[in-house]
Design a protein around this motif. Structure first.
Motif, PDB file in Angstrom:
ATOM      1  N   HIS A 130       0.810  -1.215   0.000  1.00  0.00           N
ATOM      2  CA  HIS A 130       0.000   0.000   0.000  1.00  0.00           C
ATOM      3  C   HIS A 130       0.842   1.263   0.000  1.00  0.00           C
ATOM      4  O   HIS A 130       0.419   2.289  -0.540  1.00  0.00           O
ATOM      5  CB  HIS A 130      -0.973   0.001   1.175  1.00  0.00           C
ATOM      6  N   LEU A 131       2.040   1.226   0.572  1.00  0.00           N
ATOM      7  CA  LEU A 131       2.892   2.416   0.553  1.00  0.00           C
ATOM      8  C   LEU A 131       3.321   2.761  -0.869  1.00  0.00           C
ATOM      9  O   LEU A 131       3.223   3.917  -1.303  1.00  0.00           O
ATOM     10  CB  LEU A 131       4.125   2.210   1.437  1.00  0.00           C
ATOM     11  N   LEU A 132       3.792   1.769  -1.603  1.00  0.00           N
ATOM     12  CA  LEU A 132       4.204   2.000  -2.992  1.00  0.00           C
ATOM     13  C   LEU A 132       3.018   2.424  -3.840  1.00  0.00           C
ATOM     14  O   LEU A 132       3.108   3.355  -4.649  1.00  0.00           O
ATOM     15  CB  LEU A 132       4.860   0.736  -3.562  1.00  0.00           C
ATOM     16  N   SER A 133       1.902   1.770  -3.658  1.00  0.00           N
ATOM     17  CA  SER A 133       0.715   2.068  -4.452  1.00  0.00           C
ATOM     18  C   SER A 133       0.203   3.481  -4.191  1.00  0.00           C
ATOM     19  O   SER A 133      -0.101   4.222  -5.141  1.00  0.00           O
ATOM     20  CB  SER A 133      -0.383   1.052  -4.133  1.00  0.00           C
ATOM     21  N   SER A 134       0.114   3.864  -2.945  1.00  0.00           N
ATOM     22  CA  SER A 134      -0.438   5.182  -2.640  1.00  0.00           C
ATOM     23  C   SER A 134       0.518   6.307  -3.054  1.00  0.00           C
ATOM     24  O   SER A 134       0.078   7.321  -3.606  1.00  0.00           O
ATOM     25  CB  SER A 134      -0.789   5.290  -1.160  1.00  0.00           C
ATOM     26  N   TRP A 135       1.821   6.140  -2.824  1.00  0.00           N
ATOM     27  CA  TRP A 135       2.757   7.190  -3.218  1.00  0.00           C
ATOM     28  C   TRP A 135       2.913   7.289  -4.731  1.00  0.00           C
ATOM     29  O   TRP A 135       2.960   8.398  -5.287  1.00  0.00           O
ATOM     30  CB  TRP A 135       4.118   6.991  -2.549  1.00  0.00           C
ATOM     31  N   ALA A 136       2.994   6.146  -5.416  1.00  0.00           N
ATOM     32  CA  ALA A 136       3.084   6.186  -6.884  1.00  0.00           C
ATOM     33  C   ALA A 136       1.815   6.793  -7.472  1.00  0.00           C
ATOM     34  O   ALA A 136       1.872   7.548  -8.445  1.00  0.00           O
ATOM     35  CB  ALA A 136       3.316   4.783  -7.435  1.00  0.00           C
ATOM     36  N   GLY A 137       0.669   6.462  -6.886  1.00  0.00           N
ATOM     37  CA  GLY A 137      -0.577   7.044  -7.359  1.00  0.00           C
ATOM     38  C   GLY A 137      -0.648   8.537  -7.148  1.00  0.00           C
ATOM     39  O   GLY A 137      -1.085   9.284  -8.022  1.00  0.00           O
ATOM     40  N   LEU A 138      -0.191   8.994  -5.986  1.00  0.00           N
ATOM     41  CA  LEU A 138      -0.220  10.431  -5.698  1.00  0.00           C
ATOM     42  C   LEU A 138       0.703  11.212  -6.640  1.00  0.00           C
ATOM     43  O   LEU A 138       0.307  12.234  -7.202  1.00  0.00           O
ATOM     44  CB  LEU A 138       0.180  10.676  -4.244  1.00  0.00           C
ATOM     45  N   VAL A 139       1.904  10.706  -6.829  1.00  0.00           N
ATOM     46  CA  VAL A 139       2.841  11.384  -7.740  1.00  0.00           C
ATOM     47  C   VAL A 139       2.325  11.309  -9.180  1.00  0.00           C
ATOM     48  O   VAL A 139       2.441  12.266  -9.947  1.00  0.00           O
ATOM     49  CB  VAL A 139       4.256  10.785  -7.606  1.00  0.00           C
ATOM     50  N   GLY A 197      -6.139   7.949 -14.716  1.00  0.00           N
ATOM     51  CA  GLY A 197      -7.150   7.015 -14.221  1.00  0.00           C
ATOM     52  C   GLY A 197      -6.533   5.853 -13.464  1.00  0.00           C
ATOM     53  O   GLY A 197      -6.980   5.495 -12.370  1.00  0.00           O
ATOM     54  N   ALA A 198      -5.485   5.273 -14.028  1.00  0.00           N
ATOM     55  CA  ALA A 198      -4.812   4.160 -13.355  1.00  0.00           C
ATOM     56  C   ALA A 198      -4.165   4.616 -12.058  1.00  0.00           C
ATOM     57  O   ALA A 198      -4.223   3.917 -11.041  1.00  0.00           O
ATOM     58  CB  ALA A 198      -3.768   3.538 -14.283  1.00  0.00           C
ATOM     59  N   ALA A 199      -3.545   5.791 -12.073  1.00  0.00           N
ATOM     60  CA  ALA A 199      -2.912   6.312 -10.858  1.00  0.00           C
ATOM     61  C   ALA A 199      -3.950   6.604  -9.783  1.00  0.00           C
ATOM     62  O   ALA A 199      -3.714   6.341  -8.597  1.00  0.00           O
ATOM     63  CB  ALA A 199      -2.111   7.572 -11.174  1.00  0.00           C
ATOM     64  N   ALA A 200      -5.090   7.136 -10.172  1.00  0.00           N
ATOM     65  CA  ALA A 200      -6.132   7.454  -9.192  1.00  0.00           C
ATOM     66  C   ALA A 200      -6.707   6.187  -8.572  1.00  0.00           C
ATOM     67  O   ALA A 200      -6.908   6.123  -7.354  1.00  0.00           O
ATOM     68  CB  ALA A 200      -7.238   8.276  -9.853  1.00  0.00           C
ATOM     69  N   ILE A 201      -6.961   5.173  -9.384  1.00  0.00           N
ATOM     70  CA  ILE A 201      -7.476   3.911  -8.839  1.00  0.00           C
ATOM     71  C   ILE A 201      -6.456   3.291  -7.899  1.00  0.00           C
ATOM     72  O   ILE A 201      -6.794   2.848  -6.799  1.00  0.00           O
ATOM     73  CB  ILE A 201      -7.852   2.949  -9.978  1.00  0.00           C
ATOM     74  N   GLY A 202      -5.193   3.265  -8.306  1.00  0.00           N
ATOM     75  CA  GLY A 202      -4.145   2.736  -7.441  1.00  0.00           C
ATOM     76  C   GLY A 202      -3.991   3.535  -6.168  1.00  0.00           C
ATOM     77  O   GLY A 202      -3.786   2.977  -5.082  1.00  0.00           O
ATOM     78  N   PHE A 203      -4.086   4.855  -6.272  1.00  0.00           N
ATOM     79  CA  PHE A 203      -3.976   5.711  -5.095  1.00  0.00           C
ATOM     80  C   PHE A 203      -5.110   5.434  -4.109  1.00  0.00           C
ATOM     81  O   PHE A 203      -4.879   5.259  -2.914  1.00  0.00           O
ATOM     82  CB  PHE A 203      -3.984   7.184  -5.508  1.00  0.00           C
ATOM     83  N   PHE A 204      -6.332   5.370  -4.606  1.00  0.00           N
ATOM     84  CA  PHE A 204      -7.473   5.157  -3.716  1.00  0.00           C
ATOM     85  C   PHE A 204      -7.444   3.774  -3.079  1.00  0.00           C
ATOM     86  O   PHE A 204      -7.758   3.618  -1.897  1.00  0.00           O
ATOM     87  CB  PHE A 204      -8.783   5.397  -4.454  1.00  0.00           C
ATOM     88  N   LEU A 205      -7.059   2.768  -3.831  1.00  0.00           N
ATOM     89  CA  LEU A 205      -6.948   1.432  -3.244  1.00  0.00           C
ATOM     90  C   LEU A 205      -5.795   1.366  -2.246  1.00  0.00           C
ATOM     91  O   LEU A 205      -5.897   0.701  -1.212  1.00  0.00           O
ATOM     92  CB  LEU A 205      -6.784   0.380  -4.330  1.00  0.00           C
ATOM     93  N   GLY A 206      -4.695   2.038  -2.545  1.00  0.00           N
ATOM     94  CA  GLY A 206      -3.586   2.102  -1.592  1.00  0.00           C
ATOM     95  C   GLY A 206      -3.975   2.807  -0.316  1.00  0.00           C
ATOM     96  O   GLY A 206      -3.566   2.404   0.782  1.00  0.00           O
ATOM     97  N   ALA A 247      -6.995   2.874   0.894  1.00  0.00           N
ATOM     98  CA  ALA A 247      -7.912   1.979   1.598  1.00  0.00           C
ATOM     99  C   ALA A 247      -7.171   0.841   2.300  1.00  0.00           C
ATOM    100  O   ALA A 247      -7.634   0.337   3.324  1.00  0.00           O
ATOM    101  CB  ALA A 247      -8.926   1.405   0.610  1.00  0.00           C
ATOM    102  N   HIS A 248      -6.016   0.455   1.777  1.00  0.00           N
ATOM    103  CA  HIS A 248      -5.252  -0.647   2.368  1.00  0.00           C
ATOM    104  C   HIS A 248      -4.319  -0.204   3.480  1.00  0.00           C
ATOM    105  O   HIS A 248      -3.698  -1.038   4.128  1.00  0.00           O
ATOM    106  CB  HIS A 248      -4.437  -1.371   1.298  1.00  0.00           C
ATOM    107  N   GLY A 249      -4.147   1.089   3.680  1.00  0.00           N
ATOM    108  CA  GLY A 249      -3.250   1.512   4.761  1.00  0.00           C
ATOM    109  C   GLY A 249      -2.755   2.924   4.612  1.00  0.00           C
ATOM    110  O   GLY A 249      -2.208   3.490   5.545  1.00  0.00           O
ATOM    111  N   GLY A 250      -2.853   3.497   3.452  1.00  0.00           N
ATOM    112  CA  GLY A 250      -2.513   4.904   3.276  1.00  0.00           C
ATOM    113  C   GLY A 250      -1.052   5.188   3.001  1.00  0.00           C
ATOM    114  O   GLY A 250      -0.244   4.291   2.769  1.00  0.00           O
ATOM    115  N   LEU A 251      -0.736   6.463   3.042  1.00  0.00           N
ATOM    116  CA  LEU A 251       0.604   6.940   2.711  1.00  0.00           C
ATOM    117  C   LEU A 251       1.621   6.619   3.795  1.00  0.00           C
ATOM    118  O   LEU A 251       2.800   6.445   3.506  1.00  0.00           O
ATOM    119  CB  LEU A 251       0.563   8.451   2.481  1.00  0.00           C
TER     120      LEU A 251
END
Length: 104
Positions: free
Chosen positions: A48-57, A83-92, A94-98
């Motif tokens: 979730h850390l990688l997903s949320s940070w990659a999505g935010l950037v 779109g892909a970054a936003a979905i990944g960010f939101f799921l990240g 939901a799984h634990g955040g930044l």
């Protein structure tokens, strides 16, 4: 008899106006890569850390790319990456955040 000459826009992959756009093309590539990374890693709860940070950037670079984009092809690719970054960010998120699990 003079006739209008239309530019050949089929040959270029990103620049439909025949001019190079290196900054816009770089932002497009970065947004797509970050969007794919964020989307794929969002499927794994422990990443979730990688997903949320990659999505935010990816969202930030995609938004700036949309702001300065000049052609439709650039905007189309940026929307896919956003779109892909936003979905990944939101799921990240939901799984634990930044910062989930890092502090505390």
């Amino acid at each position: 008899m003079a006739q209008a000459l239309r530019p050949n826009t089929v040959g270029g992959l990103f620049a439909t106006d025949g001019k190079p756009h290196p900054l816009q093309d770089t932002l497009l590539a970065v947004t797509l890569v970050l969007g794919i990374v964020s989307f794929v890693t969002a499927m794994f709860h422990s990443l979730h850390l990688l997903s949320s940070w990659a999505g935010l950037v990816g969202i930030v670079t995609g938004a700036y790319g949309q702001w300065i984009s000049e052609t439709t092809r650039e905007r189309f690719g940026l929307i896919l990456g956003l779109g892909a970054a936003a979905i990944g960010f939101f799921l990240g998120m939901a799984h634990g955040g930044l910062f989930g699990g890092v502090f505390g």
